[in-house]
Design an enzyme around this catalytic site. Structure first.
Site: not given
Length: 420
Positions: A166, A306, A317, A338, A343, A404
């Site tokens: 991502c 994110h 976060e 998002k 996403h 990831f």
């Protein structure tokens, strides 16, 4: 001699909130959800039956004819469309441009996964036994997006794809920034593209328990910072930005949307999918980006986080934000777009970079929609821009993207008027 400065002079996108920059920004401001039921394959056997999908996309509007359409994957179609928009928006005169110093660097997490799936399924069903399509490999590999964009415009400079889950498009933009800074190119089309709404992607993410399964409320299933969040909503599309050396842009009288002031990249070195619980990796990458940009934490007005709508990620976060910014964390604006466009995996950073530029150019912080229930693990004294857009002067914006594998990236965009 110092590093050259880099600015953004062209924008383009195809994503679940619109097939143009104007449509995208308008729907961000309105807090529109891009979620819809998946119709491209039978979802009966899947836990998740919805995604944030691109609507009413017409490849022919970008001179992609039927013959070419059969030879390129959907993610490349999206990338080409966004690139065409960005070049047109930049008012670049290709005839007066040194194309050897113009490059294309895009990010894609899983490339042509739909084409790969179709090829394997055709083979297994006997449709192509004993041969595959001669275009399977070129449709599948992720470097075809920048390759075909370079062919379209003649950009003969640096050309490649970054793949870091991502964080892919954010790493691509960071590379583009640094190559221009170092004098390796004068301009680079950069960003990312993804078309992951496919059988293996939905099935695989479902199996890893990463996706929301809230099929009864799919339009509001992407709900960052909400106590009932249960995973991310996958999206598709592309965003392409033209990064250009500042003096080069000024000489040709280009419109400058923002300056790309800095980038940070690091790794959590912790887990293949989970973030560091204390958010220290995210904190360090934001700090690194700000140091690279020579911007103090107190100067930041907005962070596009994110914010994937996962139980662990959202909490970690925000811990990172509080750790780095201290009391200033309660003065800056935060949002996760998002919640609207979903996403986009490898294209997420690029689509969200556009949202940062929108905030700087138009003075509108896009909202985090679908919030209803407070989570005891989240500090709501932070300005999370819940449910409604907010008008605010934004001179410095951060764009966080994590992938990831523990990949972290952060970009710093500043107003053209912030520095002379």
């Amino acid at each position: 001699m110092g590093l050259r400065r880099v600015v953004v002079t062209g924008l383009g996108t195809v994503n679940p909130l619109g097939n143009s920059i104007q449509e995208y920004f308008s729907n961000l401001d309105k807090g529109v959800s891009g979620a819809d039921l998946i119709t491209t394959f039978d979802t009966t056997r899947f836990k998740t039956k919805f995604a944030c999908t691109v609507k009413n996309f017409d490849p022919s509007a970008y001179d992609i004819d039927r013959k070419e359409l059969r030879r390129i994957d959907k993610f490349v179609q999206y990338a080409l469309a966004a690139a065409v928009q960005a070049v047109e928006d930049s008012c670049l005169d290709l005839g007066k441009t040194d194309l050897d110093r113009a490059g294309v660097i895009l990010g894609s997490g899983i490339g042509g996964i739909e084409s790969l799936t179709e090829g394997i399924m055709d083979y297994c069903s006997g449709g192509y036994i004993p041969r595959f399509s001669p275009f399977l490999i070129t449709k599948m590999i992720s470097d075809m997006a920048p390759g075909l964009i370079s062919i379209r415009f003649g950009f003969a400079g640096p050309n490649y794809t970054t793949t870091s889950a991502c964080a892919s498009s954010s790493h691509a933009m960071g590379d583009a920034l640094n190559l221009i800074r170092l004098g390796k190119a004068d301009m680079i089309l950069t960003g990312g593209a993804e078309a992951p709404i496919s059988i293996p992607a939905i099935g695989g993410f479902d199996a890893s328990k990463a996706l929301s399964t809230n099929n009864d409320e799919y339009m509001t299933a992407s709900r960052p910072f909400d106590a009932t969040r249960d995973g991310f909503v996958i999206g598709e599309g592309a965003a392409v930005l033209l990064f250009e050396e500042r003096e080069h842009a000024l000489r040709r009288g280009a419109r400058i949307y923002a300056e790309v002031a800095g980038a940070g990249m690091n790794a959590d070195a912790y887990h293949i999918t989970a973030p560091l619980p204390d958010g220290s990796g995210a904190m360090k990458v934001m700090r690194s980006a700000l140091q690279d940009a020579q911007v103090e934490p107190e100067e930041v007005d907005y962070i596009n986080v994110h914010g994937t709508s996962t139980p662990l990620g959202d909490v970690a976060e925000l811990k990172a934000v509080k750790s780095l910014f201290g009391e200033h964390a309660y003065k800056l604006s935060i949002s996760s777009t998002k919640s609207m466009h979903g996403h986009l995996l490898g294209a997420a950073g690029a689509v969200e970079a556009l949202a940062c530029i929108h905030a700087i150019r138009d003075g509108i912080v896009p909202p985090t929609i679908n919030f209803r229930h407070e989570d005891p693990d989240i500090d709501y004294r932070l300005d999370l821009t819940l449910n409604k857009a907010v008008r605010k002067e934004v001179r410095v914006a951060l764009n966080n993207t994590f992938g990831f594998g523990g990949h972290n990236s952060c970009l710093v965009f500043i107003s053209p008027s912030a520095r002379k």
